[in-house]
Write a protein that holds these residues in place. Structure first.
Motif, PDB file in Angstrom:
ATOM      1  N   MET A  26       0.824  -1.209   0.054  1.00 55.90           N
ATOM      2  CA  MET A  26      -0.113   0.014  -0.263  1.00 55.90           C
ATOM      3  C   MET A  26       0.846   1.114   0.065  1.00 55.90           C
ATOM      4  O   MET A  26       1.476   1.822   0.907  1.00 55.90           O
ATOM      5  CB  MET A  26      -1.001   0.006   1.257  1.00 55.90           C
ATOM      6  CG  MET A  26      -2.099   1.084   1.047  1.00 55.90           C
ATOM      7  SD  MET A  26      -3.178   1.312   2.642  1.00 55.90           S
ATOM      8  CE  MET A  26      -2.313   1.642   3.848  1.00 55.90           C
ATOM      9  N   ASP A  49       5.738   4.637   2.590  1.00 62.55           N
ATOM     10  CA  ASP A  49       5.710   5.800   2.229  1.00 62.55           C
ATOM     11  C   ASP A  49       6.675   6.529   1.821  1.00 62.55           C
ATOM     12  O   ASP A  49       6.795   7.694   1.887  1.00 62.55           O
ATOM     13  CB  ASP A  49       5.002   6.422   3.629  1.00 62.55           C
ATOM     14  CG  ASP A  49       5.630   6.226   4.858  1.00 62.55           C
ATOM     15  OD1 ASP A  49       6.794   5.639   4.735  1.00 62.55           O
ATOM     16  OD2 ASP A  49       5.143   6.333   5.914  1.00 62.55           O
ATOM     17  N   ILE A  62       1.904   4.725  -0.316  1.00 62.27           N
ATOM     18  CA  ILE A  62       1.107   6.185   0.066  1.00 62.27           C
ATOM     19  C   ILE A  62       2.043   7.453  -0.426  1.00 62.27           C
ATOM     20  O   ILE A  62       3.022   7.650  -0.083  1.00 62.27           O
ATOM     21  CB  ILE A  62       0.813   6.288   1.622  1.00 62.27           C
ATOM     22  CG1 ILE A  62      -0.014   4.939   1.922  1.00 62.27           C
ATOM     23  CG2 ILE A  62       0.214   7.656   2.178  1.00 62.27           C
ATOM     24  CD1 ILE A  62      -1.372   4.781   1.506  1.00 62.27           C
ATOM     25  N   ARG A 101       2.768  -1.266   4.340  1.00 63.21           N
ATOM     26  CA  ARG A 101       2.856   0.133   3.953  1.00 63.21           C
ATOM     27  C   ARG A 101       3.959   0.583   3.584  1.00 63.21           C
ATOM     28  O   ARG A 101       4.816   0.445   4.137  1.00 63.21           O
ATOM     29  CB  ARG A 101       1.770   0.960   5.261  1.00 63.21           C
ATOM     30  CG  ARG A 101       1.777   2.402   5.001  1.00 63.21           C
ATOM     31  CD  ARG A 101       1.356   3.209   6.240  1.00 63.21           C
ATOM     32  NE  ARG A 101       1.702   4.618   5.907  1.00 63.21           N
ATOM     33  CZ  ARG A 101       1.143   5.757   6.216  1.00 63.21           C
ATOM     34  NH1 ARG A 101      -0.170   5.316   6.576  1.00 63.21           N
ATOM     35  NH2 ARG A 101       1.306   6.809   6.172  1.00 63.21           N
ATOM     36  N   TRP A 133      -3.461   6.889  -8.595  1.00 70.49           N
ATOM     37  CA  TRP A 133      -3.549   7.337  -7.224  1.00 70.49           C
ATOM     38  C   TRP A 133      -4.538   7.531  -6.877  1.00 70.49           C
ATOM     39  O   TRP A 133      -5.574   8.303  -7.361  1.00 70.49           O
ATOM     40  CB  TRP A 133      -2.344   8.517  -6.982  1.00 70.49           C
ATOM     41  CG  TRP A 133      -1.136   8.369  -7.340  1.00 70.49           C
ATOM     42  CD1 TRP A 133      -0.427   8.560  -8.370  1.00 70.49           C
ATOM     43  CD2 TRP A 133      -0.229   7.602  -6.564  1.00 70.49           C
ATOM     44  NE1 TRP A 133       0.835   8.284  -8.296  1.00 70.49           N
ATOM     45  CE2 TRP A 133       0.987   7.865  -7.057  1.00 70.49           C
ATOM     46  CE3 TRP A 133      -0.120   7.407  -5.066  1.00 70.49           C
ATOM     47  CZ2 TRP A 133       2.231   7.227  -6.427  1.00 70.49           C
ATOM     48  CZ3 TRP A 133       0.941   6.881  -4.456  1.00 70.49           C
ATOM     49  CH2 TRP A 133       2.097   6.986  -5.378  1.00 70.49           C
ATOM     50  N   ASN A 187      -1.774  11.545   0.936  1.00 70.96           N
ATOM     51  CA  ASN A 187      -2.502  10.626   1.468  1.00 70.96           C
ATOM     52  C   ASN A 187      -3.231   9.818   0.487  1.00 70.96           C
ATOM     53  O   ASN A 187      -4.436   9.357   0.765  1.00 70.96           O
ATOM     54  CB  ASN A 187      -3.427  11.146   2.592  1.00 70.96           C
ATOM     55  CG  ASN A 187      -3.653  10.079   3.697  1.00 70.96           C
ATOM     56  OD1 ASN A 187      -2.757   9.392   3.818  1.00 70.96           O
ATOM     57  ND2 ASN A 187      -4.859  10.257   4.265  1.00 70.96           N
ATOM     58  N   ARG A 188      -2.841   9.506  -0.557  1.00 70.40           N
ATOM     59  CA  ARG A 188      -3.332   8.785  -1.848  1.00 70.40           C
ATOM     60  C   ARG A 188      -2.588   7.357  -1.800  1.00 70.40           C
ATOM     61  O   ARG A 188      -1.475   7.127  -1.636  1.00 70.40           O
ATOM     62  CB  ARG A 188      -3.485   9.393  -3.203  1.00 70.40           C
ATOM     63  CG  ARG A 188      -4.265  10.749  -3.150  1.00 70.40           C
ATOM     64  CD  ARG A 188      -3.908  11.334  -4.359  1.00 70.40           C
ATOM     65  NE  ARG A 188      -2.666  11.550  -4.863  1.00 70.40           N
ATOM     66  CZ  ARG A 188      -2.291  12.032  -5.855  1.00 70.40           C
ATOM     67  NH1 ARG A 188      -3.012  12.405  -6.985  1.00 70.40           N
ATOM     68  NH2 ARG A 188      -0.932  12.158  -6.241  1.00 70.40           N
ATOM     69  N   MET A 189      -3.171   6.132  -2.176  1.00 63.86           N
ATOM     70  CA  MET A 189      -2.664   5.130  -2.514  1.00 63.86           C
ATOM     71  C   MET A 189      -2.274   4.726  -3.973  1.00 63.86           C
ATOM     72  O   MET A 189      -3.442   5.155  -4.720  1.00 63.86           O
ATOM     73  CB  MET A 189      -3.347   3.806  -1.789  1.00 63.86           C
ATOM     74  CG  MET A 189      -4.666   3.724  -2.239  1.00 63.86           C
ATOM     75  SD  MET A 189      -5.367   2.356  -1.242  1.00 63.86           S
ATOM     76  CE  MET A 189      -5.877   3.334   0.262  1.00 63.86           C
ATOM     77  N   PHE A 228      -3.701  -3.917  -4.778  1.00 66.24           N
ATOM     78  CA  PHE A 228      -2.303  -3.538  -4.411  1.00 66.24           C
ATOM     79  C   PHE A 228      -1.287  -4.154  -5.254  1.00 66.24           C
ATOM     80  O   PHE A 228      -1.357  -5.254  -5.391  1.00 66.24           O
ATOM     81  CB  PHE A 228      -2.203  -3.855  -2.898  1.00 66.24           C
ATOM     82  CG  PHE A 228      -3.076  -3.129  -2.061  1.00 66.24           C
ATOM     83  CD1 PHE A 228      -3.098  -1.908  -1.473  1.00 66.24           C
ATOM     84  CD2 PHE A 228      -4.667  -3.781  -1.269  1.00 66.24           C
ATOM     85  CE1 PHE A 228      -3.910  -1.056  -0.825  1.00 66.24           C
ATOM     86  CE2 PHE A 228      -5.026  -3.300  -0.691  1.00 66.24           C
ATOM     87  CZ  PHE A 228      -4.968  -1.888  -0.401  1.00 66.24           C
ATOM     88  N   MET A 269      -3.695   6.845   8.784  1.00 68.64           N
ATOM     89  CA  MET A 269      -2.790   6.988   7.748  1.00 68.64           C
ATOM     90  C   MET A 269      -2.421   8.440   7.833  1.00 68.64           C
ATOM     91  O   MET A 269      -1.530   9.035   7.089  1.00 68.64           O
ATOM     92  CB  MET A 269      -3.363   6.829   6.287  1.00 68.64           C
ATOM     93  CG  MET A 269      -3.694   5.386   6.070  1.00 68.64           C
ATOM     94  SD  MET A 269      -4.556   5.047   4.705  1.00 68.64           S
ATOM     95  CE  MET A 269      -3.817   6.207   3.388  1.00 68.64           C
TER      96      MET A 269
END
Length: 141
Positions: free
Chosen positions: A14, A96, A16, A94, A112, A20-22, A39, A139
Motif C-alpha cells: 500500500m 511511504d 502512500i 505500508r 493514485w 495521502n493517496r494510495m 495493491f 494514515m
C-alpha cells in the motif's frame, strides 16, 4: 500432488504519497482478475523472505526502489484451499517512501486514489478483504 503447495505466499504494497493517496494497479488483460484494481506486489519465491520479495516485485512491476526500512507490515488476508487450488495468503505492507517514479511495466494502468475513491473500485476478493481491514484515520501524517 505431493509437490503441489498448499499455500501460496504473496506480498503487496500500500504505497502512500504525500497527499495521502494510495497507488493501485489494474490487472492487465490475459491475467486472472483482468481489469480489477489491486495493491501491487507478487509471489514470494523460494528462498526469499517477504520483505525482500516485495522489494523485488515492486522494482519489476513499477520500476521504483524500496528500502527495507520503508516496509511496515499492516495486515494480511487469506483464501481457502479449494478445488485443487492452493490457498493464498497476502501480506500487506505500508510504504511511504521510495525512489523513482512508478510506471506500469507489466501492462494495465496505475492510479493514485484516496481511500474513498479506492473503495469504489472493482477489486479481486483478497484485495477487497485487505482494504476492508484498513483503518485510514491512522494514515494521517
Amino acid at each position: 500432488m505431493e509437490n503441489m503447495p498448499t499455500v501460496i505466499l504473496v506480498v503487496a504494497a500500500m504505497i502512500i504519497d504525500d497527499q495521502n493517496r494510495m497507488l493501485l494497479q489494474q490487472r492487465p488483460e490475459g491475467k486472472a482478475h483482468a481489469g480489477l484494481w489491486e495493491f501491487p506486489g507478487g509471489k514470494v519465491e523460494a528462498g526469499e523472505i517477504p520483505g525482500d520479495s516485495l522489494i523485488r516485485e515492486i522494482e519489476e512491476e513499477l520500476g521504483i526502489d524500496l528500502s527495507e526500512k520503508a516496509l511496515h507490515p499492516i495486515g494480511f488476508a487469506e483464501s481457502a484451499w479449494e478445488d485443487g487450488q492452493a490457498a493464498i495468503v497476502i501480506l500487506l505492507y505500508r510504504v511511504d517512501s521510495w525512489e523513482g517514479h512508478p510506471e506500469p511495466r507489466e501492462g494495465g494502468a496505475l492510479g493514485w486514489f484516496t481511500p474513498e475513491e479506492a473503495e469504489a473500485l472493482p477489486m479481486p476478493p483478497l484485495d477487497i478483504d485487505l482494504f476492508s481491514r484498513l483503518h485510514f484515520k491512522k494514515m494521517e501524517p
